[in-house]
Write an enzyme that holds these catalytic residues in place. Structure first.
Site, PDB file in Angstrom:
ATOM      1  N   LYS A 271      37.570  34.930  38.491  1.00 28.21           N
ATOM      2  CA  LYS A 271      38.314  34.177  37.850  1.00 28.21           C
ATOM      3  C   LYS A 271      38.174  33.024  37.153  1.00 28.21           C
ATOM      4  O   LYS A 271      36.557  33.018  37.544  1.00 28.21           O
ATOM      5  CB  LYS A 271      39.224  34.513  38.463  1.00 28.21           C
ATOM      6  CG  LYS A 271      40.288  35.365  39.096  1.00 28.21           C
ATOM      7  CD  LYS A 271      41.570  35.047  39.492  1.00 28.21           C
ATOM      8  CE  LYS A 271      42.381  35.875  39.906  1.00 28.21           C
ATOM      9  NZ  LYS A 271      42.984  36.748  39.177  1.00 28.21           N
ATOM     10  N   ARG A 345      44.634  46.392  45.555  1.00 26.13           N
ATOM     11  CA  ARG A 345      45.236  47.802  45.091  1.00 26.13           C
ATOM     12  C   ARG A 345      44.347  47.793  46.936  1.00 26.13           C
ATOM     13  O   ARG A 345      44.598  49.302  48.045  1.00 26.13           O
ATOM     14  CB  ARG A 345      44.992  48.028  44.453  1.00 26.13           C
ATOM     15  CG  ARG A 345      43.863  47.473  43.812  1.00 26.13           C
ATOM     16  CD  ARG A 345      43.697  47.899  42.408  1.00 26.13           C
ATOM     17  NE  ARG A 345      44.700  47.553  41.306  1.00 26.13           N
ATOM     18  CZ  ARG A 345      44.154  47.476  40.716  1.00 26.13           C
ATOM     19  NH1 ARG A 345      43.269  48.515  39.189  1.00 26.13           N
ATOM     20  NH2 ARG A 345      44.717  46.201  39.767  1.00 26.13           N
TER      21      ARG A 345
HETATM   22  N1  BES Z   1      46.310  37.894  42.274  1.00 24.52           N
HETATM   23  C1  BES Z   1      46.148  39.309  40.867  1.00 24.52           C
HETATM   24  C2  BES Z   1      46.719  39.496  40.281  1.00 24.52           C
HETATM   25  C3  BES Z   1      48.295  38.045  39.769  1.00 24.52           C
HETATM   26  C4  BES Z   1      47.400  37.591  38.078  1.00 24.52           C
HETATM   27  C5  BES Z   1      48.874  37.908  40.411  1.00 24.52           C
HETATM   28  C6  BES Z   1      48.241  36.593  37.636  1.00 24.52           C
HETATM   29  C7  BES Z   1      49.327  36.559  39.337  1.00 24.52           C
HETATM   30  C8  BES Z   1      49.362  35.806  38.147  1.00 24.52           C
HETATM   31  C9  BES Z   1      45.237  40.436  41.156  1.00 24.52           C
HETATM   32  O1  BES Z   1      44.884  40.264  41.810  1.00 24.52           O
HETATM   33  C10 BES Z   1      44.424  40.302  40.423  1.00 24.52           C
HETATM   34  O2  BES Z   1      43.897  39.714  39.669  1.00 24.52           O
HETATM   35  N2  BES Z   1      44.298  41.350  39.250  1.00 24.52           N
HETATM   36  C11 BES Z   1      43.774  41.810  37.985  1.00 24.52           C
HETATM   37  C12 BES Z   1      43.007  43.079  37.937  1.00 24.52           C
HETATM   38  C13 BES Z   1      42.193  43.590  36.634  1.00 24.52           C
HETATM   39  C14 BES Z   1      41.467  42.458  37.108  1.00 24.52           C
HETATM   40  C15 BES Z   1      42.062  44.901  36.513  1.00 24.52           C
HETATM   41  C16 BES Z   1      44.017  41.336  36.633  1.00 24.52           C
HETATM   42  O3  BES Z   1      45.186  41.141  36.314  1.00 24.52           O
HETATM   43  O4  BES Z   1      43.383  40.981  35.748  1.00 24.52           O
HETATM   44 MN    MN Z   2      42.571  39.771  41.485  1.00 21.42          MN
END
Ligand code: BES
Ligand code: MN
Ligand code: ZN
Length: 494
Positions: A271, A345
């Protein structure tokens, strides 16, 4: 009893007690509303003679969340505004009581009437009063330089005219919400899979739950490839915690699943740095489910509940899962990992598959799953997907308890996007649209036809990045504990 758990810091809140009258010397908390001719007193209990005149004199209006302090006959009265006198519901009461509770610093004893309902009043007090200062070394002082620290709450509030049973039940619910908040607020150097599972053990013994913790060795032996693949990059090995509440005579079986990523860096699909610290909240789904099953046991809900909580830390390292890797979930379905940041997931798939092996009637699962949830519904409204009836029941229940929620579809046209050339499915799609729904569709592959299922995406609602409002503090909110508890009540009555 509140939960005695080993954490580096806990939140504090006011102490609520039930009583038949305001104690000597108590500050009186009195509701006011906005009527056609200005400020009104919607209930008379605890309102001293002359209060209305005093409020009019200082210009109080009764608008929502307005807090007015007046002294009547030597007694301090804090009037809390409910808004429109014709539109007072539980949520208006919870929010107004929450707002007034946050102004009680320095007040030793207060009293409030239970006339608008024990549950909303107690929830407003205990949830609204919640303050978390973490490890601030100056949190207990009034030092002006220490601007961000809030004083811990020490006020004792007597809820006048509260039915004892209803009072106890409301306290149990609020304590579970605040437990979930404490866990979500705890930094990830303290809360990691092993330590988190240990805290769950403490909660289980306090609440009277059975607990079984699968460590990395057990996960390996039993084929939990999703949980293992996400945990592989971390020096802290993953866990799967199984908690059970099995009252005799239960006719319904409910499975609860909650995402427990104790920190989400994204893994190799790292990230961006900005805001990454908020990913300490990525275990919010599991914390909520822990709160739910603990409250269910203390309330002696007549349903069997099995909670399956997958815990892992998503880190990049030489041992981490790579994009392009193929993993085998519990039960045999294979996934191509396109993006290691879509890790929730992967762990949920294993936990869902395991939970469904026991043939539950209902499966309720919640997770801080997608940033796309925030794009679609904002910070405060969860996205609910799943079987039509349970999905709608959860969304309606959420709105009824003041945890906003909205039903969202699973899209037929995304089925093709799930396909992988080398595995049964892949964990992300190429489109930039419908990311929350794609995640829901991915999870649906692990739920058998005969299980009624709901998935609650709480990426936004689990964490309040802004200031406190109503009965919602900064940081962890404890959503959706109250939604799921109320849904269990409704399912038990079916
Ligand atoms: N934990 C994150 C989702 C999240 C984002 C929670 C902001 C709280 C605040 C999750 O694991 C994630 O990173 N999801 C990705 C999925 C993508 C790679 C398809 C996302 O939402 O960017
Ligand atoms: Mn994630
Ligand atoms: Zn995540």
């Amino acid at each position: 009893m509140s939960f005695d758990v080993t954490l580096p810091a806990r939140g504090t809140t006011v102490r609520a007690v039930a009583g038949s009258a305001a104690p000597e010397g108590a500050v009186l908390l009195v509701p006011v509303a906005q009527g056609e001719d200005g400020v009104e007193l919607p209930v008379t209990q605890l309102a001293p003679k002359g209060l209305l005149e005093a409020l009019v004199a200082v210009g109080a209006k009764g608008t929502a969340n307005e807090v007015t302090r007046v002294v009547v006959d030597g007694t301090l009265v804090i009037a809390y505004g409910l808004g429109d006198a014709n539109d007072i519901d539980d949520e208006a009461v919870r929010r107004a009581v929450g707002a007034v509770t946050r102004t009680l610093n320095g007040v030793e004893k207060a009293a409030i009437s239970a006339e608008f309902g024990v549950q909303p009043v107690v929830e407003g007090l205990l949830l609204g009063g919640y303050v978390y200062n973490g490890l601030k070394s100056t949190a207990n002082t009034l030092d002006d330089d220490n601007t961000d620290a809030e004083l811990p709450q020490t006020t004792e509030v007597t809820v006048v005219g509260a039915d004892e049973k209803a009072f106890e039940q409301a306290v149990i619910v609020a304590e579970s919400v605040n437990l979930a908040r404490d866990l979500v607020n705890t930094p990830s150097n303290f809360l990691y899979p092993e330590s988190y599972a240990a805290v769950m053990g403490e909660v289980a013994s306090a609440a009277g739950l059975d607990i079984e913790v699968l460590d990395d060795k057990a996960l390996e032996d039993q084929g939990f490839g999703g949980i293992l693949s996400v945990g592989r990059g971390s020096a802290r090995t993953p866990r799967l915690v199984h908690l059970t509440w099995a009252p005799s005579g239960a006719t319904k079986k409910v499975a609860l699943v909650g995402k427990g990523i104790t920190f989400d860096t994204g893994g190799i699909s790292l990230k961006p740095g900005s805001g990454m610290e908020d990913m300490i909240s990525d275990m919010g789904g599991s914390a909520a489910q822990l709160g739910v099953i603990a409250a269910a046991a203390r309330l002696e809900l007549p349903v069997r509940i099995d909670a399956w909580l997958p815990l892992a830390e998503n880190m990049p390292s030489g041992t981490a899962t790579r994009p392009g890797d193929v993993i085998t979930h519990y039960g045999g379905i294979t996934s191509e990992v396109i993006n290691t940041d879509a890790e929730g997931r992967l762990v949920l798939a294993d936990a869902i598959a395991r939970a469904c092996e026991d043939n539950p009637d209902y499966l309720i699962e919640t997770a801080t799953l997608t940033g796309a949830q925030l794009v679609a519904l904002g910070n405060r409204t969860s996205g609910v997907m799943g079987s039509d009836d349970l999905r709608d029941l959860i969304a309606e229940t959420g709105r009824a308890v003041g945890e906003q929620a909205w039903a969202m579809p699973l899209l037929e046209e995304q089925e093709d996007e799930l396909k992988s050339p080398i595995a049964d499915i892949r964990n992300t799609h190429n489109a930039r649209t419908g990311g929350m729904l794609f995640a829901g569709l991915y999870l649906s592959r692990f739920v058998p036809e005969n299980v009624e299922w709901a998935h609650i995406d709480i990426a936004g609602p689990a964490w309040n990045g802004g200031g406190a409002w109503g009965y919602t503090p900064k940081r962890a909110t404890g959503a959706p504990v109250r939604t799921i508890l109320e849904a269990l009540n409704r399912l038990a009555a079916k």
